[in-house]
Motif scaffolding. Structure first.
Motif, PDB file in Angstrom:
ATOM      1  N   LEU A 230      -1.946  13.836 -49.605  1.00  0.00           N
ATOM      2  CA  LEU A 230      -2.948  14.681 -50.375  1.00  0.00           C
ATOM      3  C   LEU A 230      -4.387  14.662 -50.017  1.00  0.00           C
ATOM      4  O   LEU A 230      -4.595  16.036 -49.835  1.00  0.00           O
ATOM      5  N   LEU A 247      -5.085   9.141 -48.857  1.00  0.00           N
ATOM      6  CA  LEU A 247      -4.086   9.033 -50.224  1.00  0.00           C
ATOM      7  C   LEU A 247      -2.711  10.086 -50.022  1.00  0.00           C
ATOM      8  O   LEU A 247      -2.816  11.114 -49.793  1.00  0.00           O
ATOM      9  N   ARG A 248      -1.736   9.280 -50.115  1.00  0.00           N
ATOM     10  CA  ARG A 248      -0.307  10.024 -49.955  1.00  0.00           C
ATOM     11  C   ARG A 248       0.465   9.413 -50.861  1.00  0.00           C
ATOM     12  O   ARG A 248       0.205   8.744 -51.870  1.00  0.00           O
ATOM     13  N   TYR A 249       1.845   9.934 -50.847  1.00  0.00           N
ATOM     14  CA  TYR A 249       2.722   9.685 -51.989  1.00  0.00           C
ATOM     15  C   TYR A 249       4.326   9.537 -51.616  1.00  0.00           C
ATOM     16  O   TYR A 249       4.608  10.469 -50.557  1.00  0.00           O
ATOM     17  N   ASP A 250       4.890   8.945 -52.043  1.00  0.00           N
ATOM     18  CA  ASP A 250       6.597   8.977 -51.880  1.00  0.00           C
ATOM     19  C   ASP A 250       7.090   9.429 -53.034  1.00  0.00           C
ATOM     20  O   ASP A 250       6.862   9.037 -54.170  1.00  0.00           O
ATOM     21  N   THR A 256       7.800   8.269 -58.615  1.00  0.00           N
ATOM     22  CA  THR A 256       6.826   8.721 -57.319  1.00  0.00           C
ATOM     23  C   THR A 256       5.914   7.553 -57.155  1.00  0.00           C
ATOM     24  O   THR A 256       5.613   6.762 -58.117  1.00  0.00           O
ATOM     25  N   GLU A 257       5.973   7.388 -55.828  1.00  0.00           N
ATOM     26  CA  GLU A 257       5.002   5.970 -55.567  1.00  0.00           C
ATOM     27  C   GLU A 257       3.569   6.670 -54.711  1.00  0.00           C
ATOM     28  O   GLU A 257       3.713   7.355 -53.788  1.00  0.00           O
ATOM     29  N   TYR A 258       2.537   6.186 -55.319  1.00  0.00           N
ATOM     30  CA  TYR A 258       1.224   6.701 -54.491  1.00  0.00           C
ATOM     31  C   TYR A 258       0.714   5.540 -53.760  1.00  0.00           C
ATOM     32  O   TYR A 258       0.906   4.297 -53.797  1.00  0.00           O
ATOM     33  N   TRP A 260      -2.299   4.294 -51.178  1.00  0.00           N
ATOM     34  CA  TRP A 260      -3.794   4.381 -50.886  1.00  0.00           C
ATOM     35  C   TRP A 260      -3.874   3.319 -49.709  1.00  0.00           C
ATOM     36  O   TRP A 260      -3.741   2.161 -49.691  1.00  0.00           O
ATOM     37  N   ARG A 280       0.030   0.259 -53.103  1.00  0.00           N
ATOM     38  CA  ARG A 280       1.021   1.022 -53.719  1.00  0.00           C
ATOM     39  C   ARG A 280       1.260   0.878 -55.060  1.00  0.00           C
ATOM     40  O   ARG A 280       1.081  -0.207 -55.460  1.00  0.00           O
ATOM     41  N   ARG A 282       3.471   2.492 -58.407  1.00  0.00           N
ATOM     42  CA  ARG A 282       4.814   3.303 -58.666  1.00  0.00           C
ATOM     43  C   ARG A 282       4.745   3.771 -59.879  1.00  0.00           C
ATOM     44  O   ARG A 282       4.338   2.968 -60.843  1.00  0.00           O
TER      45      ARG A 282
END
Length: 286
Positions: A230, A247-250, A256-258, A260, A280, A282
């Motif tokens: 992101l 900052l990413r996500y799965d 959805t899991e953020y 950091w 993480r 979720r």
């Protein structure tokens, strides 16, 4: 289907089109004579706190204070592509971003290196989204890493329908956003080297050193993504040095899991080399 004689218009003559049904027959309305956005000089003074952006809840003083407290703010909409912008020079001298009062353009020479064979260089314009704080710099669209295979149709000479950041603007008629496809538009880049943005002293550093707050508005259009980025400002050399944050996500079909990630002195690989700590969170749709 339309029950009428086919009419052909020059592409530059039509700037709007709408269809509608009347008494079981389809009709089309076209608009012409519209002014192209970058031909309108009103956008040259594209200050973030201009009168048209102020509200009763946040007046000019409120807006200026918010900008002062914000390190950077990129509004990924069509209005953000135009007007005066500041851009951090590319680390690679073969890549260039040139700006006018209208917009900024990105270019690089064609690639012929054994792994990629292009016929033409890459030229994109408009290619940037303004940093509304005007502190760090615009976010730049670089296009595909190599214009071959599924992207070969964009291997064109300059001025012949080249890519534009506008190609990736999507809208629901209320809000605009940028769509990332991982191929033509894998991401936007602000700086290649963070050294110029981090001085080690908070009063002069353009990026925060001790505290940070990050905000991103986005939608997830896939049920299977891992480590989708992101926003971030980081360096990771295979465990030898880990600095910065991301900052990413799965994305999965059921949640959805953020993710950091931030460098922490407590987890340093070696003294002065940093080390990442990950949190993480979720979210499961109701």
């Amino acid at each position: 289907t339309f029950d009428a004689t086919t009419k052909t218009f020059p592409a530059q003559s039509v700037c709007g089109m709408e269809s509608f049904n009347m008494s079981g027959r389809m009709h089309v309305l076209t608009a012409s004579g519209c002014q192209v956005l970058h031909e309108n000089e009103e956008h040259i003074d594209n200050r973030t706190c201009a009168d048209q952006f102020l509200t009763e809840a946040c007046d000019w003083e409120c807006c200026e204070l918010l900008l002062f407290q914000t390190a950077a703010f990129w509004d990924l909409s069509s209005s953000g592509m135009f007007g005066n912008q500041r851009v951090i020079p590319r680390a690679d001298p073969s890549q260039s971003v040139t700006c006018t009062n209208d917009f900024c353009s990105y270019s690089r020479p064609r690639l012929v290196d054994g792994t990629c064979t292009e016929v033409f260089g890459t030229n994109i314009g408009p290619a940037t989204f303004k940093d509304m704080t005007d502190k760090i710099g615009a976010a730049v669209l670089r296009g595909p890493a190599c214009k071959e295979g599924t992207t070969v149709e964009w291997d064109r000479p300059a001025g012949s329908g080249a890519l534009s950041a506008g190609n990736f603007i999507v809208s629901n008629n209320k809000v605009e956003a940028v769509q990332f496809d991982g191929v033509l538009n894998a991401g936007l880049y602000v700086a290649d080297n963070l050294a110029s943005l981090v001085t080690g002293a908070q009063p002069t550093s353009q990026l925060p050193l001790k505290q940070i707050s990050v905000e991103a508005w986005f939608t997830v259009e896939s049920s299977l993504l891992t480590g989708a980025g992101l926003v971030g400002a980081f360096f990771d050399s295979a465990g030898e040095c880990q600095k910065g944050w991301a900052l990413r996500y799965d994305a999965r079909s059921s949640y959805t899991e953020y993710i950091w990630t931030v460098a922490s002195r407590a987890l340093e690989i070696r003294q002065g080399r940093g080390g990442f700590q990950t949190l993480r969170f979720r979210v499961t749709p109701a």
